[in-house]
Design a protein around this motif. Structure first.
Motif, PDB file in Angstrom:
ATOM      1  N   ASP A 124      61.907  21.788 -13.560  1.00  0.00           N
ATOM      2  CA  ASP A 124      60.500  21.491 -13.354  1.00  0.00           C
ATOM      3  C   ASP A 124      60.421  20.412 -12.277  1.00  0.00           C
ATOM      4  N   ASP A 125      59.821  20.748 -11.119  1.00  0.00           N
ATOM      5  CA  ASP A 125      59.852  19.817  -9.984  1.00  0.00           C
ATOM      6  C   ASP A 125      58.641  18.886  -9.915  1.00  0.00           C
ATOM      7  N   SER A 126      57.875  18.770 -11.005  1.00  0.00           N
ATOM      8  CA  SER A 126      56.732  17.858 -10.998  1.00  0.00           C
ATOM      9  C   SER A 126      57.213  16.408 -11.081  1.00  0.00           C
ATOM     10  N   GLU A 127      56.497  15.502 -10.409  1.00  0.00           N
ATOM     11  CA  GLU A 127      56.845  14.081 -10.428  1.00  0.00           C
ATOM     12  C   GLU A 127      56.262  13.420 -11.677  1.00  0.00           C
ATOM     13  N   ILE A 128      56.996  12.467 -12.242  1.00  0.00           N
ATOM     14  CA  ILE A 128      56.497  11.721 -13.393  1.00  0.00           C
ATOM     15  C   ILE A 128      56.784  10.232 -13.187  1.00  0.00           C
ATOM     16  N   SER A 129      56.026   9.391 -13.887  1.00  0.00           N
ATOM     17  CA  SER A 129      56.220   7.940 -13.832  1.00  0.00           C
ATOM     18  C   SER A 129      56.531   7.428 -15.228  1.00  0.00           C
ATOM     19  N   LEU A 140      65.536   9.132 -18.633  1.00  0.00           N
ATOM     20  CA  LEU A 140      64.912   9.828 -17.516  1.00  0.00           C
ATOM     21  C   LEU A 140      65.091  11.326 -17.751  1.00  0.00           C
ATOM     22  N   PRO A 141      64.015  12.064 -18.057  1.00  0.00           N
ATOM     23  CA  PRO A 141      64.146  13.472 -18.444  1.00  0.00           C
ATOM     24  C   PRO A 141      64.379  14.406 -17.261  1.00  0.00           C
ATOM     25  N   CYS A 142      65.359  15.287 -17.423  1.00  0.00           N
ATOM     26  CA  CYS A 142      65.630  16.334 -16.437  1.00  0.00           C
ATOM     27  C   CYS A 142      66.370  17.456 -17.164  1.00  0.00           C
ATOM     28  N   TYR A 143      65.788  18.641 -17.204  1.00  0.00           N
ATOM     29  CA  TYR A 143      66.453  19.719 -17.935  1.00  0.00           C
ATOM     30  C   TYR A 143      66.064  21.075 -17.345  1.00  0.00           C
ATOM     31  N   ALA A 207      69.774  20.265  -9.270  1.00  0.00           N
ATOM     32  CA  ALA A 207      70.749  21.150  -9.912  1.00  0.00           C
ATOM     33  C   ALA A 207      70.771  22.495  -9.208  1.00  0.00           C
ATOM     34  N   ASP A 208      71.935  22.886  -8.692  1.00  0.00           N
ATOM     35  CA  ASP A 208      72.114  24.186  -8.040  1.00  0.00           C
ATOM     36  C   ASP A 208      71.042  24.470  -6.996  1.00  0.00           C
ATOM     37  N   GLY A 209      70.596  23.446  -6.288  1.00  0.00           N
ATOM     38  CA  GLY A 209      69.584  23.649  -5.258  1.00  0.00           C
ATOM     39  C   GLY A 209      68.184  23.753  -5.806  1.00  0.00           C
ATOM     40  N   SER A 210      68.003  23.655  -7.120  1.00  0.00           N
ATOM     41  CA  SER A 210      66.673  23.716  -7.723  1.00  0.00           C
ATOM     42  C   SER A 210      66.068  22.323  -7.792  1.00  0.00           C
ATOM     43  N   GLY A 211      64.759  22.244  -7.658  1.00  0.00           N
ATOM     44  CA  GLY A 211      64.103  20.937  -7.751  1.00  0.00           C
ATOM     45  C   GLY A 211      63.833  20.381  -6.376  1.00  0.00           C
ATOM     46  N   PRO A 212      63.908  19.086  -6.132  1.00  0.00           N
ATOM     47  CA  PRO A 212      64.385  18.080  -7.093  1.00  0.00           C
ATOM     48  C   PRO A 212      63.319  17.639  -8.081  1.00  0.00           C
ATOM     49  N   LYS A 213      63.768  17.031  -9.166  1.00  0.00           N
ATOM     50  CA  LYS A 213      62.897  16.410 -10.144  1.00  0.00           C
ATOM     51  C   LYS A 213      62.865  14.918  -9.841  1.00  0.00           C
ATOM     52  N   ASP A 214      61.700  14.402  -9.391  1.00  0.00           N
ATOM     53  CA  ASP A 214      61.580  12.995  -9.004  1.00  0.00           C
ATOM     54  C   ASP A 214      60.887  12.187 -10.094  1.00  0.00           C
ATOM     55  N   ILE A 215      61.466  11.020 -10.391  1.00  0.00           N
ATOM     56  CA  ILE A 215      60.951  10.150 -11.455  1.00  0.00           C
ATOM     57  C   ILE A 215      60.809   8.733 -10.920  1.00  0.00           C
TER      58      ILE A 215
END
Length: 275
Positions: A124-129, A140-143, A207-215
């Motif tokens: 999930d590439d949405s940004e969170i704070s 820091l969640p990333c899955y 991960a594997d070119g997916s994302g990135p997930k920014d926090i």
């Protein structure tokens, strides 16, 4: 590069032929990256042996068979060690490229198809704070969308500027930083303990070119301490202040008493002069 292989087995001459189970039918299987999968293909009589058989994998509109290369020999093997009629294929450490349509062909004994879908890791590439306090811990969640999917590789980075990213070495920072994926291969979350002010900023999980997930991690100030947790120095300062206050009150009372004495003597002297 797609997985292509050719497996050939020659049975003893004069052996009884193999009648392939599920001849002409298609089996649908779903698996996840990093797992193992068994593609079933076997004779109705597991003691019978086909004269020859091949495993093929479709390549677009064509079907290609090539000799099993060293690149895949550690991941792909036949599952017939105890039964000559079991022609099943075991594929380990699956990748998304392993997905496709496989054909087990036992010559005149029949053939069967297996449609294999391999689901990979998508973030999930949405940004969170996130806000956390100094000295505490934060997750820091990333899955992966599929928690059973294991990515080939993934990284955590700290974003210092638009042009500078620092790779987080989990092994080097293991006293404070660790992965939170002990029970789920698709959980890549990062746990940071004993937070410092320097830990604040933007983090990126890929991960594997997916994302990135920014926090975005914000570190708030230290928790205000209660009086019972004051340091010895603070207690000493409080005692000194109390002594000063008591001394000031005592001096004021002494001045009041002396003033009263002087006033009483003055009144006595005035009365005696009048007499």
């Amino acid at each position: 590069m797609l997985l292509m292989f050719y497996l050939l087995f020659t049975g003893p001459q004069g052996s009884e032929g193999c009648s392939l189970e599920n001849h002409g039918q298609r089996t649908v299987i779903t698996a996840y990256t990093g797992e193992s999968v068994l593609l079933p293909c076997y004779c109705t009589d597991t003691n019978s042996t086909p004269e020859t058989f091949t495993w093929e994998k479709e390549n677009g509109n064509s079907r290609t068979t090539i000799t099993l290369s060293a690149e895949y020999k550690d991941r792909v093997q036949l599952f017939n060690s105890h039964s000559p009629g079991n022609l099943s294929l075991l594929i380990s450490n699956l990748t998304e490229e392993d997905g496709g349509v496989y054909k087990c062909d036992a010559g005149g004994s029949g053939h069967t198809f297996i449609s294999l879908t391999v689901k990979g890791c998508a973030l999930d590439d949405s940004e969170i704070s996130i806000r956390a306090r100094l000295g505490e811990s934060v997750l820091l969640p990333c899955y992966c969308s599929e928690l059973r999917a294991k990515p080939k590789r993934f990284t955590w980075k700290i974003i210092k500027s638009s042009s500078e990213m620092i790779l987080i070495d989990i092994h080097q920072e293991r006293d404070r930083v660790q992965l939170f994926n002990s029970h789920s291969p698709g959980n890549l979350s990062l746990l940071i303990s004993h937070l410092t002010e320097e830990d604040g900023g933007w983090y990126s999980c890929e991960a594997d070119g997916s994302g990135p997930k920014d926090i975005n991690l914000t570190i708030e100030g230290a928790v205000v301490k209660s009086p019972s947790t004051e340091s010895p120095q603070q207690n000493s300062d409080s005692s000194v202040n109390y002594i000063y206050i008591c001394a000031a009150v005592g001096a004021s009372l002494l001045l009041m008493v002396l003033g009263g004495v002087f006033y009483w003597r003055y009144r006595v002297a005035v009365c005696e002069s009048l007499l």
